[in-house]
Design an enzyme around this catalytic site. Structure first.
Site, short mmCIF file in Angstrom:
data_model
loop_
_atom_site.label_atom_id
_atom_site.label_comp_id
_atom_site.label_asym_id
_atom_site.label_seq_id
_atom_site.Cartn_x
_atom_site.Cartn_y
_atom_site.Cartn_z
N GLU A 274 0.92 3.83 1.96
CA GLU A 274 1.47 4.19 3.27
C GLU A 274 2.68 3.33 3.60
OE1 GLU A 274 -3.12 4.28 3.88
OE2 GLU A 274 -1.68 3.30 2.55
N CYS B 290 -2.40 -0.65 7.54
CA CYS B 290 -1.57 0.56 7.49
C CYS B 290 -1.67 1.35 8.79
CB CYS B 290 -1.96 1.42 6.30
SG CYS B 290 -1.54 0.62 4.72
N HIS C 273 0.84 -1.20 0.00
CA HIS C 273 0.00 0.00 0.00
C HIS C 273 0.88 1.25 0.00
CE1 HIS C 273 -3.85 -2.01 1.81
NE2 HIS C 273 -3.32 -2.70 0.81
N CYS D 120 -6.13 1.74 5.90
CA CYS D 120 -6.79 0.50 6.28
C CYS D 120 -6.24 0.05 7.64
CB CYS D 120 -6.54 -0.57 5.22
SG CYS D 120 -4.82 -1.16 5.17
#
Length: 155
Positions: A66, A97, A64, A94
């Protein structure tokens, strides 16, 4: 990595500027066929980490935006803790993260659009470190529209 000095500028203007940088990352993801989410991490007015979704390209569900930015920032600082740093991300993190953000001890998170299906706050808002300050809605409509248009085109 390009560093941008933004010391001495008002927080509102700096937040807008850095969220625009996160949006640029999201557009890189979009161009690569990834879900268009982007992130930057700022320390003392400088961007020290950038990332956008790479899950398709890397065939890695953990890639992701992040997570990419956390790794870049930690490498820049030479340590795993991101105290006195701000994460700017186009969509609410999410659970994965948010959990990673907890372990970094990041001081502040600013996100654009809420994720009403998979955002960490839908599950539990105490996933983040208790000292982390969270602000949301910065350029939220623009951030949300980028993701919505991506999924409209996929259907």
């Amino acid at each position: 990595m390009r560093y941008i000095d933004f010391e001495g500028t008002s927080v509102d203007n700096a937040d807008d500027f850095f969220m625009q940088q996160a949006l640029k990352e999201a557009k890189l993801a979009l161009a690569a066929g990834e879900v268009p989410i982007g992130a930057v991490i700022v320390h003392k007015g400088n961007i020290i980490g950038r990332g956008h979704n790479l899950t398709q390209r890397l065939n890695d569900v953990t890639a992701h935006a992040e997570m990419q930015a956390f790794t870049a920032a930690a490498n820049h600082l030479g340590g795993k803790y991101l105290v006195d740093c701000t994460l700017y991300v186009t969509v609410e993190p999410c659970v994965m993260c948010a959990g990673a953000a907890y372990w970094t001890h990041i001081s502040r998170i600013v996100y654009g659009a809420q994720d009403e299906k998979r955002g960490y706050s839908q599950f539990h808002d105490k996933i983040l470190h208790p000292k982390t300050i969270v602000e949301h809605g910065k350029l939220g409509e623009e951030c949300a529209e980028l993701v919505k248009s991506f999924f409209r085109q996929k259907r």
